[in-house]
Design a protein around this motif. Structure first.
Motif, PDB file in Angstrom:
ATOM      1  N   THR A  88       0.834   4.207  -2.665  1.00 28.26           N
ATOM      2  CA  THR A  88       0.679   5.603  -2.247  1.00 28.26           C
ATOM      3  C   THR A  88       1.774   6.467  -2.853  1.00 28.26           C
ATOM      4  O   THR A  88       1.503   7.538  -3.404  1.00 28.26           O
ATOM      5  CB  THR A  88       0.715   5.716  -0.709  1.00 28.26           C
ATOM      6  OG1 THR A  88      -0.358   4.949  -0.163  1.00 28.26           O
ATOM      7  CG2 THR A  88       0.588   7.159  -0.253  1.00 28.26           C
ATOM      8  N   ARG A  94       0.834  -1.200   0.000  1.00 31.96           N
ATOM      9  CA  ARG A  94       0.000   0.000   0.000  1.00 31.96           C
ATOM     10  C   ARG A  94       0.870   1.253   0.000  1.00 31.96           C
ATOM     11  O   ARG A  94       0.556   2.247  -0.652  1.00 31.96           O
ATOM     12  CB  ARG A  94      -0.939   0.003   1.206  1.00 31.96           C
ATOM     13  CG  ARG A  94      -1.930   1.156   1.184  1.00 31.96           C
ATOM     14  CD  ARG A  94      -2.862   1.119   2.383  1.00 31.96           C
ATOM     15  NE  ARG A  94      -2.164   1.203   3.643  1.00 31.96           N
ATOM     16  CZ  ARG A  94      -1.675   2.333   4.161  1.00 31.96           C
ATOM     17  NH1 ARG A  94      -1.800   3.469   3.521  1.00 31.96           N
ATOM     18  NH2 ARG A  94      -1.047   2.321   5.319  1.00 31.96           N
ATOM     19  N   VAL A 151       3.653   7.870   6.324  1.00 32.03           N
ATOM     20  CA  VAL A 151       2.615   6.844   6.188  1.00 32.03           C
ATOM     21  C   VAL A 151       2.773   5.789   7.280  1.00 32.03           C
ATOM     22  O   VAL A 151       1.798   5.367   7.903  1.00 32.03           O
ATOM     23  CB  VAL A 151       2.640   6.204   4.783  1.00 32.03           C
ATOM     24  CG1 VAL A 151       1.730   4.983   4.712  1.00 32.03           C
ATOM     25  CG2 VAL A 151       2.230   7.226   3.729  1.00 32.03           C
TER      26      VAL A 151
END
Length: 80
Positions: free
Chosen positions: A10, A6, A57
């Motif tokens: 991103t 992920r 993140v």
């Protein structure tokens, strides 16, 4: 737990250009616009490099993990 697939997705979703990273203060690196600081007088854009975006993140993911998750792997009985 951080999902690194992920994170890669991103990172790939941003448009990068040469500039200065607000977080690590490196200059003339690939940065992306990640948001703004807005006050009554002005709007200041925030640009971050890929490394710092990844770190942000991960920080976000860790802040939103369920609190009990960190205790899942601990033994249920005292070892002595």
């Amino acid at each position: 737990m951080t999902d690194y697939g992920r994170i890669e997705a991103t990172l790939a979703g941003y448009d990068y250009a040469l500039g200065d990273c607000f977080r690590c203060i490196r200059t003339e690196v690939q940065v992306a616009h990640i948001g703004d600081i807005t006050s009554p007088d002005a709007v200041t854009p925030l640009f971050a490099c890929r490394w710092c975006i990844e770190a942000l993140v991960v920080m976000h993911d860790r802040a939103h993990e369920p609190l009990g998750r960190m205790y899942v792997d601990t033994p249920r009985e005292h070892p002595y």
